[in-house]
Scaffold this motif. Structure first.
Motif, short mmCIF file in Angstrom:
data_model
loop_
_atom_site.label_atom_id
_atom_site.label_comp_id
_atom_site.label_asym_id
_atom_site.label_seq_id
_atom_site.Cartn_x
_atom_site.Cartn_y
_atom_site.Cartn_z
N TYR A 161 -7.66 -12.53 3.58
CA TYR A 161 -8.62 -11.56 3.10
C TYR A 161 -8.35 -11.29 1.62
CZ TYR A 161 -9.47 -10.51 8.00
OH TYR A 161 -9.80 -10.61 9.32
N HIS A 162 -9.40 -10.90 0.95
CA HIS A 162 -9.28 -10.47 -0.45
C HIS A 162 -9.69 -9.00 -0.48
CE1 HIS A 162 -9.47 -10.98 -4.85
NE2 HIS A 162 -10.38 -10.02 -4.74
N ILE A 163 -8.83 -8.16 -1.04
CA ILE A 163 -9.12 -6.72 -1.11
C ILE A 163 -9.09 -6.31 -2.57
CG2 ILE A 163 -8.29 -4.42 -0.49
CD1 ILE A 163 -7.17 -5.71 2.05
N ARG A 164 -10.08 -5.54 -2.97
CA ARG A 164 -10.17 -5.02 -4.34
C ARG A 164 -10.43 -3.53 -4.24
NH1 ARG A 164 -13.58 -7.61 -9.16
NH2 ARG A 164 -11.65 -8.79 -9.16
N TYR A 165 -9.65 -2.74 -4.98
CA TYR A 165 -9.87 -1.29 -4.95
C TYR A 165 -9.72 -0.70 -6.35
CZ TYR A 165 -4.76 -0.67 -5.10
OH TYR A 165 -3.44 -0.69 -5.46
N HIS A 166 -10.39 0.44 -6.55
CA HIS A 166 -10.26 1.15 -7.82
C HIS A 166 -10.57 2.62 -7.61
CE1 HIS A 166 -14.59 1.69 -8.75
NE2 HIS A 166 -14.71 0.60 -8.04
N HIS A 167 -9.98 3.44 -8.48
CA HIS A 167 -10.21 4.89 -8.47
C HIS A 167 -11.64 5.13 -8.94
CE1 HIS A 167 -9.85 9.09 -9.75
NE2 HIS A 167 -8.80 9.16 -8.95
N VAL A 168 -12.37 5.98 -8.24
CA VAL A 168 -13.79 6.19 -8.52
C VAL A 168 -14.02 6.78 -9.92
CG1 VAL A 168 -15.82 7.53 -7.82
CG2 VAL A 168 -14.43 6.37 -6.10
N SER A 224 -1.90 -1.08 4.15
CA SER A 224 -1.56 0.22 3.59
C SER A 224 -1.39 0.04 2.08
CB SER A 224 -0.26 0.73 4.21
OG SER A 224 0.07 1.99 3.69
N ILE A 225 -2.16 0.79 1.30
CA ILE A 225 -2.12 0.70 -0.15
C ILE A 225 -1.37 1.92 -0.67
CG2 ILE A 225 -3.50 0.61 -2.26
CD1 ILE A 225 -5.77 -0.59 -0.55
N GLY A 226 -0.33 1.72 -1.43
CA GLY A 226 0.48 2.83 -1.94
C GLY A 226 0.22 3.13 -3.40
N SER A 227 0.94 4.09 -3.92
CA SER A 227 0.89 4.51 -5.33
C SER A 227 -0.51 4.96 -5.76
CB SER A 227 1.39 3.39 -6.25
OG SER A 227 2.72 3.07 -5.93
N LEU A 228 -1.19 5.69 -4.89
CA LEU A 228 -2.51 6.21 -5.21
C LEU A 228 -2.39 7.67 -5.66
CD1 LEU A 228 -4.49 4.79 -2.15
CD2 LEU A 228 -4.21 3.77 -4.42
N LYS A 229 -3.40 8.15 -6.36
CA LYS A 229 -3.41 9.54 -6.82
C LYS A 229 -3.82 10.47 -5.67
CE LYS A 229 -4.50 8.60 -11.63
NZ LYS A 229 -5.45 8.87 -12.73
N SER A 230 -3.17 11.61 -5.62
CA SER A 230 -3.44 12.60 -4.59
C SER A 230 -4.84 13.20 -4.75
CB SER A 230 -2.39 13.70 -4.70
OG SER A 230 -2.72 14.79 -3.91
N GLY A 231 -5.52 13.41 -3.61
CA GLY A 231 -6.83 14.07 -3.62
C GLY A 231 -7.89 13.31 -4.39
N SER A 232 -7.83 11.97 -4.37
CA SER A 232 -8.74 11.16 -5.17
C SER A 232 -9.53 10.19 -4.31
CB SER A 232 -7.94 10.35 -6.21
OG SER A 232 -7.30 11.22 -7.11
N ALA A 233 -10.71 9.81 -4.79
CA ALA A 233 -11.57 8.86 -4.09
C ALA A 233 -11.36 7.46 -4.67
CB ALA A 233 -13.03 9.27 -4.23
N TYR A 234 -11.31 6.49 -3.78
CA TYR A 234 -11.16 5.08 -4.15
C TYR A 234 -12.23 4.27 -3.45
CZ TYR A 234 -6.59 6.07 -6.11
OH TYR A 234 -5.56 6.56 -6.89
N ASN A 235 -12.85 3.34 -4.17
CA ASN A 235 -13.74 2.36 -3.56
C ASN A 235 -12.89 1.17 -3.18
OD1 ASN A 235 -16.07 3.86 -3.77
ND2 ASN A 235 -16.62 2.99 -5.75
N VAL A 236 -13.03 0.72 -1.92
CA VAL A 236 -12.25 -0.41 -1.41
C VAL A 236 -13.23 -1.46 -0.90
CG1 VAL A 236 -10.52 -1.16 0.25
CG2 VAL A 236 -10.37 1.15 -0.73
N ALA A 237 -13.11 -2.69 -1.42
CA ALA A 237 -13.95 -3.81 -0.99
C ALA A 237 -13.08 -4.84 -0.29
CB ALA A 237 -14.64 -4.44 -2.19
N ILE A 238 -13.53 -5.31 0.87
CA ILE A 238 -12.79 -6.31 1.66
C ILE A 238 -13.71 -7.49 1.89
CG2 ILE A 238 -11.60 -6.76 3.84
CD1 ILE A 238 -11.33 -3.66 4.08
N GLU A 258 -5.16 12.13 0.74
CA GLU A 258 -4.83 13.52 1.05
C GLU A 258 -4.43 14.26 -0.21
OE1 GLU A 258 -1.80 13.79 4.02
OE2 GLU A 258 -3.00 12.77 5.53
N THR A 259 -4.62 15.57 -0.18
CA THR A 259 -4.21 16.42 -1.29
C THR A 259 -2.75 16.82 -1.08
OG1 THR A 259 -6.44 17.28 -1.53
CG2 THR A 259 -4.68 18.59 -2.48
#
Length: 137
Positions: free
Chosen positions: A11-18, A39-53, A72-73
């Protein structure tokens, strides 16, 4: 996600902070029997991410399936009580990393004769302390 009907090498996964202008981050998931999550780590708390698979078969790739995930916040840190008197307590904290609109401070008092009472106070996002008044011992 659910496996497609064809055998897959990965699989190819691409994600970014909205809201950030950062470049999307790409991940490749190698073939693995029964592995349909990551499981994707090192993300910002309380933030939205677009994830494409997308599924990858040799040099062919499926279309993207896109979802938005919200982390989660985190909670206030270093909560401390100071400046206590017979009828008040000053509570302070360090702001969490997540963007927020405010705080709710709850004080619960239990009295053997009258039962339990909870008082809630709504505070703005810039507050980092509050003095609880009329605290009963």
């Amino acid at each position: 996600w659910l496996f497609p009907y064809t055998p897959l090498p990965g699989y190819h996964i691409r994600y970014h902070h909205v809201l950030d202008s950062m470049e999307p981050i790409d991940l490749t998931i190698p073939p693995s029997a029964g592995n349909s999550n990551i499981s994707i780590g090192s993300l910002k708390s309380g933030s939205a991410y677009n994830v494409a698979i997308r599924a990858v078969v040799g040099t062919n790739e499926s279309r993207d399936i896109i979802t938005q995930c919200i982390t989660e916040t985190d909670h206030p840190q270093s909560v401390a009580c100071a400046g206590t008197t017979l009828s008040s307590v000053a509570v302070s904290w360090t702001r969490p990393q997540a963007p927020l609109t405010g705080y709710r401070v709850n004080y619960t008092h239990t009295d053997p004769s009258s039962g339990t009472a909870t008082i809630s106070m709504e505070l703005g996002s810039t507050n980092q302390s509050y003095v609880l008044q009329n605290v009963q011992s």
